[in-house]
Design an enzyme around this catalytic site. Structure first.
Site, PDB file in Angstrom:
ATOM      1  N   ARG A  19       0.932  -0.964  -0.027  1.00 58.99           N
ATOM      2  CA  ARG A  19       0.083  -0.069  -0.160  1.00 58.99           C
ATOM      3  C   ARG A  19       0.881   1.207   0.103  1.00 58.99           C
ATOM      4  NH1 ARG A  19      -3.848   2.187   5.104  1.00 58.99           N
ATOM      5  NH2 ARG A  19      -4.910   3.667   3.870  1.00 58.99           N
ATOM      6  N   HIS A  20       0.581   2.390  -0.594  1.00 55.90           N
ATOM      7  CA  HIS A  20       1.276   3.587  -0.390  1.00 55.90           C
ATOM      8  C   HIS A  20       1.285   3.846   0.927  1.00 55.90           C
ATOM      9  CE1 HIS A  20      -2.279   5.895   0.645  1.00 55.90           C
ATOM     10  NE2 HIS A  20      -3.175   5.185  -0.200  1.00 55.90           N
ATOM     11  N   GLY A  21       2.399   4.758   1.173  1.00 56.84           N
ATOM     12  CA  GLY A  21       2.800   5.371   2.302  1.00 56.84           C
ATOM     13  C   GLY A  21       1.628   6.436   2.879  1.00 56.84           C
ATOM     14  N   THR A  23      -0.342   9.613   3.534  1.00 62.03           N
ATOM     15  CA  THR A  23      -0.663  10.694   2.745  1.00 62.03           C
ATOM     16  C   THR A  23      -1.228  11.807   3.868  1.00 62.03           C
ATOM     17  OG1 THR A  23      -2.956  10.425   2.172  1.00 62.03           O
ATOM     18  CG2 THR A  23      -1.324   9.462   0.730  1.00 62.03           C
ATOM     19  N   ASN A  26      -4.737  10.980   4.614  1.00 60.89           N
ATOM     20  CA  ASN A  26      -4.496   9.611   5.723  1.00 60.89           C
ATOM     21  C   ASN A  26      -4.633  10.414   7.096  1.00 60.89           C
ATOM     22  OD1 ASN A  26      -2.751   7.596   3.895  1.00 60.89           O
ATOM     23  ND2 ASN A  26      -5.101   7.798   3.977  1.00 60.89           N
ATOM     24  N   GLN A  32      -9.794   9.746   0.117  1.00 61.37           N
ATOM     25  CA  GLN A  32      -9.140  10.311  -0.918  1.00 61.37           C
ATOM     26  C   GLN A  32      -9.677   9.530  -2.218  1.00 61.37           C
ATOM     27  OE1 GLN A  32      -4.464  10.584   0.012  1.00 61.37           O
ATOM     28  NE2 GLN A  32      -5.488   8.584   0.947  1.00 61.37           N
ATOM     29  N   GLY A  33     -10.129   8.089  -2.141  1.00 66.04           N
ATOM     30  CA  GLY A  33     -10.599   7.388  -3.515  1.00 66.04           C
ATOM     31  C   GLY A  33      -9.602   7.619  -4.776  1.00 66.04           C
ATOM     32  N   ARG A  73      -0.219   9.184  -5.156  1.00 64.45           N
ATOM     33  CA  ARG A  73       0.489   8.946  -4.046  1.00 64.45           C
ATOM     34  C   ARG A  73       0.958   7.557  -4.109  1.00 64.45           C
ATOM     35  NH1 ARG A  73      -5.238   8.789  -3.962  1.00 64.45           N
ATOM     36  NH2 ARG A  73      -6.153   6.872  -3.182  1.00 64.45           N
ATOM     37  N   GLU A 100      -7.205   2.915  -6.732  1.00 60.93           N
ATOM     38  CA  GLU A 100      -7.883   2.939  -5.777  1.00 60.93           C
ATOM     39  C   GLU A 100      -9.565   2.924  -5.863  1.00 60.93           C
ATOM     40  OE1 GLU A 100      -8.748   1.598  -2.990  1.00 60.93           O
ATOM     41  OE2 GLU A 100      -7.929   2.884  -1.225  1.00 60.93           O
ATOM     42  N   GLY A 163      -5.310   0.946   0.026  1.00 61.39           N
ATOM     43  CA  GLY A 163      -5.932   0.545   1.050  1.00 61.39           C
ATOM     44  C   GLY A 163      -7.160  -0.359   0.857  1.00 61.39           C
TER      45      GLY A 163
END
Length: 215
Positions: A19-21, A23, A26, A32-33, A73, A100, A163
């Protein structure tokens, strides 16, 4: 709901699923979607540390491809992962099918605000999919299944996704019932290794996150 996919031969590809770090959204508890917000300083450290950790598990990086969601991201994460691996970001290729879940009118809104205005959602583990004009589960499953169907036995992929999409992708790989998707984790300081129907969680060492603060 029935199994997410029909039973078929185990996925032959070898995958690392990230998963991205973290943001900015977050950190602010905003959805975000398919919109975007940049990585925080912590998120950049998480991404780099995942790359360093991956390097400890991969013998020959030349045998691996880096595939990222095209959202900013995820790409930012992929670049830091490549830095941790010691390879050029030119190795990154993108695929929109692993981006996402679209959250429609809820994108950029604060989670607490949404749940406060619709308290019944708190009793629904899959409440994210209730977003007005959001992406439907059938569409998400379809695009991920199309992507999985194109993988081959000799594919070795480092996959940088998101996520919710990551949860659904792991559920597809493990052929979990729908209800179990929403019990899965969405870590940003750990990732998953998949091969022959087995999924293993790999944690980033906390001291490595501290060390990468100075990189």
């Amino acid at each position: 709901m029935q199994l997410l996919i029909k039973i078929y031969a185990l996925m032959p590809a070898e995958l690392y699923l990230l998963r991205h770090g973290q943001t900015r959204f977050n950190a602010e508890r905003r959805l975000q979607g398919q919109c975007n917000s940049p990585l925080t300083a912590l998120g950049e450290r998480q991404a780099y540390a995942m790359g360093v950790t991956l390097k400890q598990h991969i013998r020959d990086i030349r045998q691996w491809q880096v595939v990222s969601s095209p959202l900013g991201r995820a790409l930012q994460t992929a670049e830091r992962v490549c830095a941790g691996l010691g390879i050029s970001s030119e190795h990154i290729r993108t695929d929109a099918r692993i981006q996402e879940v679209g959250l429609g009118q809820w994108e950029q809104r604060h989670i607490d605000e949404i749940l406060a205005s619709q308290p019944q959602l708190q009793q629904q583990p899959d409440w994210y999919l209730k977003a007005p004009q959001g992406e439907e589960f059938a569409a998400i499953r379809l695009r991920l299944n199309h992507w999985l169907a194109e993988l081959h036995a000799n594919d070795r992929l480092i996959v940088i996704s998101h996520g919710l999409t990551g949860m659904i992708l792991r559920a597809l790989l493990l052929q979990l019932p729908y209800e179990e998707i929403w019990q899965l984790e969405r870590p940003q300081d750990a990732f998953y290794y998949y091969r022959h129907g087995d999924l293993q969680k790999l944690n980033v060492a906390p001291d490595l996150l501290e060390l990468t603060a100075h990189q």
